[in-house]
Design an enzyme around this catalytic site. Structure first.
Site, PDB file in Angstrom:
ATOM      1  N   ASP A  10       0.858  -1.047   0.167  1.00  0.00           N
ATOM      2  CA  ASP A  10       0.056   0.059   0.129  1.00  0.00           C
ATOM      3  C   ASP A  10       0.956   1.311   0.021  1.00  0.00           C
ATOM      4  O   ASP A  10       1.007   2.128   1.012  1.00  0.00           O
ATOM      5  CB  ASP A  10      -0.796   0.025   1.249  1.00  0.00           C
ATOM      6  CG  ASP A  10      -0.398  -0.096   2.720  1.00  0.00           C
ATOM      7  OD1 ASP A  10       1.006  -0.412   2.653  1.00  0.00           O
ATOM      8  OD2 ASP A  10      -0.796   0.611   3.561  1.00  0.00           O
ATOM      9  N   ASP A  14       7.525   3.549   3.297  1.00  0.00           N
ATOM     10  CA  ASP A  14       8.466   2.501   3.347  1.00  0.00           C
ATOM     11  C   ASP A  14       7.976   1.329   2.459  1.00  0.00           C
ATOM     12  O   ASP A  14       8.937   0.475   2.218  1.00  0.00           O
ATOM     13  CB  ASP A  14       8.302   2.106   4.975  1.00  0.00           C
ATOM     14  CG  ASP A  14       6.733   1.710   5.479  1.00  0.00           C
ATOM     15  OD1 ASP A  14       5.916   2.494   4.971  1.00  0.00           O
ATOM     16  OD2 ASP A  14       6.632   0.974   6.145  1.00  0.00           O
ATOM     17  N   ASP A  15       6.775   1.393   2.033  1.00  0.00           N
ATOM     18  CA  ASP A  15       6.585   0.385   1.101  1.00  0.00           C
ATOM     19  C   ASP A  15       7.477   0.572  -0.199  1.00  0.00           C
ATOM     20  O   ASP A  15       8.038  -0.557  -0.780  1.00  0.00           O
ATOM     21  CB  ASP A  15       5.245   0.118   0.667  1.00  0.00           C
ATOM     22  CG  ASP A  15       4.206   0.126   1.481  1.00  0.00           C
ATOM     23  OD1 ASP A  15       3.925   1.154   2.350  1.00  0.00           O
ATOM     24  OD2 ASP A  15       3.542  -0.837   1.698  1.00  0.00           O
ATOM     25  N   ASN A 155       0.770   1.135  17.281  1.00  0.00           N
ATOM     26  CA  ASN A 155       1.118   2.254  16.773  1.00  0.00           C
ATOM     27  C   ASN A 155      -0.451   3.185  16.568  1.00  0.00           C
ATOM     28  O   ASN A 155      -0.369   4.452  16.998  1.00  0.00           O
ATOM     29  CB  ASN A 155       1.979   2.659  15.560  1.00  0.00           C
ATOM     30  CG  ASN A 155       1.514   1.781  14.253  1.00  0.00           C
ATOM     31  OD1 ASN A 155       0.505   1.001  14.248  1.00  0.00           O
ATOM     32  ND2 ASN A 155       2.542   1.660  13.281  1.00  0.00           N
ATOM     33  N   ASN A 163      -1.223  -2.067   9.918  1.00  0.00           N
ATOM     34  CA  ASN A 163      -1.682  -2.854   8.763  1.00  0.00           C
ATOM     35  C   ASN A 163      -2.719  -4.023   9.348  1.00  0.00           C
ATOM     36  O   ASN A 163      -3.620  -4.263   8.542  1.00  0.00           O
ATOM     37  CB  ASN A 163      -0.374  -3.836   8.154  1.00  0.00           C
ATOM     38  CG  ASN A 163       0.460  -3.142   7.460  1.00  0.00           C
ATOM     39  OD1 ASN A 163      -0.061  -1.821   6.914  1.00  0.00           O
ATOM     40  ND2 ASN A 163       1.600  -3.279   7.359  1.00  0.00           N
ATOM     41  N   HIS A 236       9.801   0.112   8.241  1.00  0.00           N
ATOM     42  CA  HIS A 236       8.889  -1.139   8.712  1.00  0.00           C
ATOM     43  C   HIS A 236       9.089  -2.171   7.592  1.00  0.00           C
ATOM     44  O   HIS A 236       9.791  -3.262   7.679  1.00  0.00           O
ATOM     45  CB  HIS A 236       7.543  -0.646   8.802  1.00  0.00           C
ATOM     46  CG  HIS A 236       7.205   0.346   9.664  1.00  0.00           C
ATOM     47  ND1 HIS A 236       7.284   0.204  11.066  1.00  0.00           N
ATOM     48  CD2 HIS A 236       6.616   1.725   9.526  1.00  0.00           C
ATOM     49  CE1 HIS A 236       6.867   1.218  11.748  1.00  0.00           C
ATOM     50  NE2 HIS A 236       6.564   2.253  10.879  1.00  0.00           N
ATOM     51  N   ASP A 237       8.634  -1.867   6.273  1.00  0.00           N
ATOM     52  CA  ASP A 237       8.328  -2.562   5.258  1.00  0.00           C
ATOM     53  C   ASP A 237       9.550  -3.228   4.664  1.00  0.00           C
ATOM     54  O   ASP A 237       9.261  -4.516   4.400  1.00  0.00           O
ATOM     55  CB  ASP A 237       7.551  -2.152   4.143  1.00  0.00           C
ATOM     56  CG  ASP A 237       6.225  -1.694   4.680  1.00  0.00           C
ATOM     57  OD1 ASP A 237       5.584  -2.005   5.649  1.00  0.00           O
ATOM     58  OD2 ASP A 237       5.317  -0.788   3.909  1.00  0.00           O
TER      59      ASP A 237
HETATM   60  C1  BDR Z   1       3.042  -0.068   8.512  1.00  0.00           C
HETATM   61  O1  BDR Z   1       1.740   1.035   8.302  1.00  0.00           O
HETATM   62  C2  BDR Z   1       2.124   1.335   7.200  1.00  0.00           C
HETATM   63  O2  BDR Z   1       1.859   2.951   7.463  1.00  0.00           O
HETATM   64  C3  BDR Z   1       3.435   1.271   6.669  1.00  0.00           C
HETATM   65  O3  BDR Z   1       3.693   1.405   5.235  1.00  0.00           O
HETATM   66  C4  BDR Z   1       3.640  -0.141   7.287  1.00  0.00           C
HETATM   67  O4  BDR Z   1       3.434  -0.987   6.419  1.00  0.00           O
HETATM   68  C5  BDR Z   1       3.369   0.040   9.847  1.00  0.00           C
HETATM   69  O5  BDR Z   1       2.462   0.266  11.064  1.00  0.00           O
HETATM   70 CA    CA Z   2       2.908  -0.767   4.167  1.00  0.00          CA
END
Ligand code: BDR
Ligand code: CA
Length: 318
Positions: A10, A14-15, A155, A163, A236-237
């Site tokens: 998505d 970070d994706d 978070n 996610n 993260h990703d």
């Molecule tokens: C995840 O949520 C999204 O905002 C980021 O891309 C990551 O996949 C982190 O909680």
């Molecule tokens: Ca993501």
């Protein structure tokens, strides 16, 4: 030999880092998009822009689900901006979409590719529907390495990571599928930050791709710092990709992970059964009511090692 992968995403800043890492270090056979950080239309547009500036247009992009299985779609403009990818100035995309829906694409690819590894880094809606649509899908997927959940706190809510919180029912389907899962959660991803020194090293690469990435990381880090108080944007990703290609970056422990789907305050929480970890605890109180592990849960990370890998790979892009 490189693992054969599909990234379900998505984008999302970070994706993009995950697509770039996976585009070089794995045999990336497709990108499927899903609602999440922004609307589906926007995440799909962002994915198309990324493959264009990075020279990855040979990787097909299939658009997936615009909303979760049960709940109302939720986005994260407070972190990723209204476009889902605010920061850099990117050209309007021209690369065509793959004609199949993402769920069909996943099912098709799972029959034609052996040893397929899925890299889900957004809400798990597409994967869950593929699992429900074709009961044979699970046995045709070798492994899932996903970014989601947390061994500690969330978070979006105190309990839940974004996610899994977006589509807890889909996450429940995935975690009960029997597919071997690596879970890379906030407890490790919050330790790998795009701090200013790393952002400077990204910009110093000087290529078009690295400059776009530096612009993304500056925007994303400012938002993440404001939102979380951390010293930069969490990577993260891409850690879900790193888990697959470099076993020295993350340490895992087998646990049973249950996704909370009923709780008023805890929806999307990953309840990780780590009771077997402490030898003292085991001696005092054996795990009598736990279920068998269904996931390898990341418990530790070498942030410096991740950054060296990421910077090396980023430098190979145009
Ligand atoms: C995840 O949520 C999204 O905002 C980021 O891309 C990551 O996949 C982190 O909680
Ligand atoms: Ca993501």
């Amino acid at each position: 030999m490189k693992p054969t992968t599909i990234i379900d995403c998505d984008p999302g800043h970070d994706d993009v880092m995950a697509i770039l890492l996976g585009g070089r270090t794995t045999d990336l056979r497709g990108i499927t998009t899903v609602h999440g950080n922004a609307s589906l239309a926007q995440t799909t547009r962002n994915a198309r822009q990324v493959v264009e500036f990075a020279g990855l247009t040979h990787v097909p992009i299939a658009e997936g689900m615009p909303q979760p299985l049960v709940r109302v779609a939720q986005h994260a403009p407070y972190v990723h901006g209204e476009s889902g990818l605010d920061g850099p100035t990117l050209a309007p995309p021209t690369v065509p979409l793959h004609p199949s829906h993402a769920v069909d694409f996943l099912l098709e690819q799972s029959t034609s590719l052996s040893e397929l590894v899925l890299l889900p880094i957004g809400p798990l809606t597409n994967i869950a529907i593929a699992l429900k649509r074709d009961p044979g899908f699970a046995s045709r997927v070798k492994q899932i390495s996903l970014m989601g959940g947390s061994l500690t706190f969330g978070n979006v809510t105190p309990a839940a990571e974004f996610n899994l919180w977006c589509d807890p029912e889909a996450a429940h389907v995935v975690f009960t599928s029997g597919i071997p899962i690596k879970m890379i959660g906030l407890n490790v991803t919050h330790q790998v930050l795009a701090t200013e020194p790393y952002r400077k090293r990204v910009r110093a690469i000087g290529s078009t791709t690295a400059t776009h990435v530096a612009d993304m990381l500056d925007f994303y880090s400012a938002r993440e710092t404001a939102y979380t108080g951390l010293a930069g944007g969490s990577m993260h990703d891409p850690l879900a990709v790193a888990a697959l290609i470099d076993p020295t970056i993350l340490t895992f422990e087998p646990m049973h992970v249950a996704v909370e789907i009923h709780g008023r305050d805890t929806a999307g929480m990953t309840l990780c059964d780590g009771r077997h970890l402490g030898p003292d605890f085991r001696a005092l109180k054996p795990r009598t009511r736990g279920e068998a592990p269904n996931a390898e849960v990341a418990v530790a990370v070498d942030a410096g090692r991740f950054w060296e890998l990421f910077l090396d790979v980023l430098a190979t892009y145009p």
